[in-house]
Motif scaffolding. Structure first.
Motif, PDB file in Angstrom:
ATOM      1  N   MET A   1       0.834  -1.205   0.000  1.00 52.76           N
ATOM      2  CA  MET A   1       0.000   0.000   0.000  1.00 52.76           C
ATOM      3  C   MET A   1       0.873   1.261   0.000  1.00 52.76           C
ATOM      4  N   LYS A   2       1.926   1.246   0.834  1.00 57.74           N
ATOM      5  CA  LYS A   2       2.827   2.389   0.907  1.00 57.74           C
ATOM      6  C   LYS A   2       3.515   2.617  -0.429  1.00 57.74           C
ATOM      7  N   ARG A   3       3.918   1.508  -1.099  1.00 55.07           N
ATOM      8  CA  ARG A   3       4.569   1.624  -2.405  1.00 55.07           C
ATOM      9  C   ARG A   3       3.606   2.202  -3.424  1.00 55.07           C
ATOM     10  N   LEU A   4       2.356   1.748  -3.400  1.00 58.83           N
ATOM     11  CA  LEU A   4       1.347   2.253  -4.328  1.00 58.83           C
ATOM     12  C   LEU A   4       1.127   3.750  -4.122  1.00 58.83           C
ATOM     13  N   LEU A   5       1.100   4.164  -2.860  1.00 60.12           N
ATOM     14  CA  LEU A   5       0.903   5.584  -2.553  1.00 60.12           C
ATOM     15  C   LEU A   5       2.059   6.419  -3.084  1.00 60.12           C
ATOM     16  N   SER A   6       3.291   5.912  -2.933  1.00 60.78           N
ATOM     17  CA  SER A   6       4.452   6.663  -3.428  1.00 60.78           C
ATOM     18  C   SER A   6       4.417   6.784  -4.952  1.00 60.78           C
ATOM     19  N   ILE A   7       3.946   5.740  -5.641  1.00 64.29           N
ATOM     20  CA  ILE A   7       3.820   5.797  -7.106  1.00 64.29           C
ATOM     21  C   ILE A   7       2.783   6.836  -7.503  1.00 64.29           C
ATOM     22  N   ILE A   8       1.659   6.868  -6.783  1.00 62.73           N
ATOM     23  CA  ILE A   8       0.610   7.848  -7.067  1.00 62.73           C
ATOM     24  C   ILE A   8       1.136   9.269  -6.878  1.00 62.73           C
ATOM     25  N   VAL A   9       1.882   9.483  -5.775  1.00 63.85           N
ATOM     26  CA  VAL A   9       2.446  10.811  -5.509  1.00 63.85           C
ATOM     27  C   VAL A   9       3.421  11.204  -6.620  1.00 63.85           C
ATOM     28  N   SER A  10       4.289  10.253  -7.046  1.00 60.04           N
ATOM     29  CA  SER A  10       5.268  10.541  -8.102  1.00 60.04           C
ATOM     30  C   SER A  10       4.585  10.971  -9.395  1.00 60.04           C
ATOM     31  N   PHE A  11       3.601  10.201  -9.821  1.00 61.66           N
ATOM     32  CA  PHE A  11       2.965  10.503 -11.099  1.00 61.66           C
ATOM     33  C   PHE A  11       2.051  11.724 -11.003  1.00 61.66           C
ATOM     34  N   THR A  12       1.552  12.023  -9.820  1.00 57.65           N
ATOM     35  CA  THR A  12       0.793  13.253  -9.634  1.00 57.65           C
ATOM     36  C   THR A  12       1.694  14.474  -9.811  1.00 57.65           C
ATOM     37  N   ILE A  13       2.883  14.426  -9.190  1.00 59.75           N
ATOM     38  CA  ILE A  13       3.834  15.534  -9.327  1.00 59.75           C
ATOM     39  C   ILE A  13       4.271  15.680 -10.780  1.00 59.75           C
ATOM     40  N   LEU A 255       9.022  10.119  -0.094  1.00 58.49           N
ATOM     41  CA  LEU A 255       7.689  10.567  -0.480  1.00 58.49           C
ATOM     42  C   LEU A 255       7.228   9.956  -1.789  1.00 58.49           C
ATOM     43  N   THR A 256       8.194   9.657  -2.654  1.00 62.31           N
ATOM     44  CA  THR A 256       7.853   9.258  -4.013  1.00 62.31           C
ATOM     45  C   THR A 256       8.514   7.947  -4.394  1.00 62.31           C
ATOM     46  N   PHE A 257       8.169   7.444  -5.572  1.00 64.15           N
ATOM     47  CA  PHE A 257       8.705   6.200  -6.097  1.00 64.15           C
ATOM     48  C   PHE A 257      10.032   6.482  -6.789  1.00 64.15           C
ATOM     49  N   ALA A 258      11.137   5.943  -6.222  1.00 63.67           N
ATOM     50  CA  ALA A 258      12.479   6.090  -6.790  1.00 63.67           C
ATOM     51  C   ALA A 258      12.867   7.556  -6.986  1.00 63.67           C
ATOM     52  N   GLY A 259      12.300   8.453  -6.169  1.00 67.70           N
ATOM     53  CA  GLY A 259      12.635   9.870  -6.262  1.00 67.70           C
ATOM     54  C   GLY A 259      11.983  10.597  -7.414  1.00 67.70           C
ATOM     55  N   ILE A 260      11.165   9.882  -8.201  1.00 66.51           N
ATOM     56  CA  ILE A 260      10.511  10.499  -9.360  1.00 66.51           C
ATOM     57  C   ILE A 260       9.508  11.539  -8.875  1.00 66.51           C
ATOM     58  N   GLY A 261       9.578  12.697  -9.435  1.00 73.73           N
ATOM     59  CA  GLY A 261       8.670  13.776  -9.057  1.00 73.73           C
ATOM     60  C   GLY A 261       9.400  14.811  -8.215  1.00 73.73           C
ATOM     61  N   THR A 262       9.823  14.431  -7.022  1.00 73.24           N
ATOM     62  CA  THR A 262      10.548  15.382  -6.168  1.00 73.24           C
ATOM     63  C   THR A 262      11.884  15.771  -6.801  1.00 73.24           C
TER      64      THR A 262
END
Length: 321
Positions: A1-13, A255-262
């Motif tokens: 769930m935490k991984r899914l949330l980080s992916i969502i945050v990355s692609f949102t950014i 916060l994000t998946f593999a630093g993507i986004g930030t």
């Protein structure tokens, strides 16, 4: 769930970034790029992986053997796992692989990986401080970041250099963190102490690993500067030494998946004085390729470690070394 949330945050950014800059302009940046520099910069993944594998070989105690090909497989397999497991568990898995294959005891293999990643972080901070010294930016934000990075570097060096300081540091952290994390903290403290005992008995070996790590991260940052040249943009190299580590550190935030986004947002902000947002967004994609290309290269070796991955997933809250 935490991984899914980080992916969502990355692609949102990323979605917000690409909407703001107008996605077709990003495509145009790549269409106008310099193919020669692009091949050179992307190709640096190969010597960087090989040099990191050689450093891993040097970390192994005398009398133990880790072949160069095996070291490369471990590095590449860990790159894959860092993409699919949370909290950089691929690096912890690398220690587990070495233990399972009989190279080292579990506690020592974990200590070596901790030391390896500590050297990486301190080398990154060192180059960042070096670049910031020459970076002519009087903005208050950069003064704060300069002070923060310098404090992080000094703290890290003291943790490596002084056993007493390390014990004091862990005591303070123990007071701050909730009780449920104390068993993990004690395991980490034990591994850190073993790492101290192992490396400080041979200062020449310690210096060799430190210099190698600093050189490896110089090449990483040089690769990012080559990315800028590949995009037909320009930033003074010393300025890039200051700015690209800051973006990498932003990508390390959990916060994000593999630093993507930030990381992409940080690149746009930090490189704003030198080129436009579409170019910085393209640079963000190229920086992400630094993690995806080794992960793709590691996929053929992943099958050899599937049983270990299952063990790690079953015990991810508390790995038993």
């Amino acid at each position: 769930m935490k991984r899914l949330l980080s992916i969502i945050v990355s692609f949102t950014i990323l979605g917000i970034i690409y909407w703001k800059i107008d996605f077709p302009r990003l495509i145009q940046v790549f269409q106008n790029s310099n193919l020669s520099w692009m091949l050179i910069s992307l190709g640096m993944v190969i010597p960087l992986t090989m040099l990191t594998a050689w450093r891993l070989q040097q970390l192994i105690p005398i009398g133990k053997r880790l072949g160069f090909f095996e070291a490369n497989r471990l590095i590449l397999a860990a790159s894959v796992l860092n993409m699919i497991l949370p909290s950089k568990m691929g690096d912890i898995a690398k220690a587990y692989f070495m233990k399972e294959r009989g190279h080292l005891s579990g506690s020592l293999s974990l200590s070596l990986v901790i030391f390896e990643k500590t050297c990486d972080l301190l080398s990154l901070l060192l180059w960042c401080v070096f670049g910031l010294i020459f970076y002519s930016q009087n903005d208050w934000l950069f003064w704060i970041m300069n002070a923060s990075v310098t404090l992080g570097l000094v703290t890290g060096v003291l943790l490596l250099a002084s056993r007493q300081f390390a014990e004091l540091f862990f005591d303070i952290i123990r007071v701050i963190l909730p009780k449920r994390t104390h068993p993990k903290l004690e395991k980490f403290r034990s591994s850190w102490g073993q790492m101290h005992n192992y490396f400080w008995h041979d200062k020449v070996h310690l210096l060799q690993i430190a210099v190698t790590s600093i050189f490896i991260w110089f090449l990483h940052l040089l690769q990012i500067w080559f990315f800028i040249l590949a995009l037909n943009a320009w930033t003074p190299f010393l300025a890039s030494l200051a700015l690209s580590p800051l973006a990498i550190l932003a990508g390390l935030l959990p916060l994000t998946f593999a630093g993507i986004g930030t990381r992409d947002a940080a690149l746009i902000m930090f490189y704003q004085p030198y080129f436009n947002a579409p170019t910085a967004a393209a640079l963000g994609l190229l920086c992400t390729s630094r993690y995806f290309v080794p992960a793709i290269a590691g996929l053929p070796f992943l099958g050899q470690y599937l049983s270990t991955i299952q063990t790690i997933q079953a015990n991810k809250k508390s790995l038993r070394f």
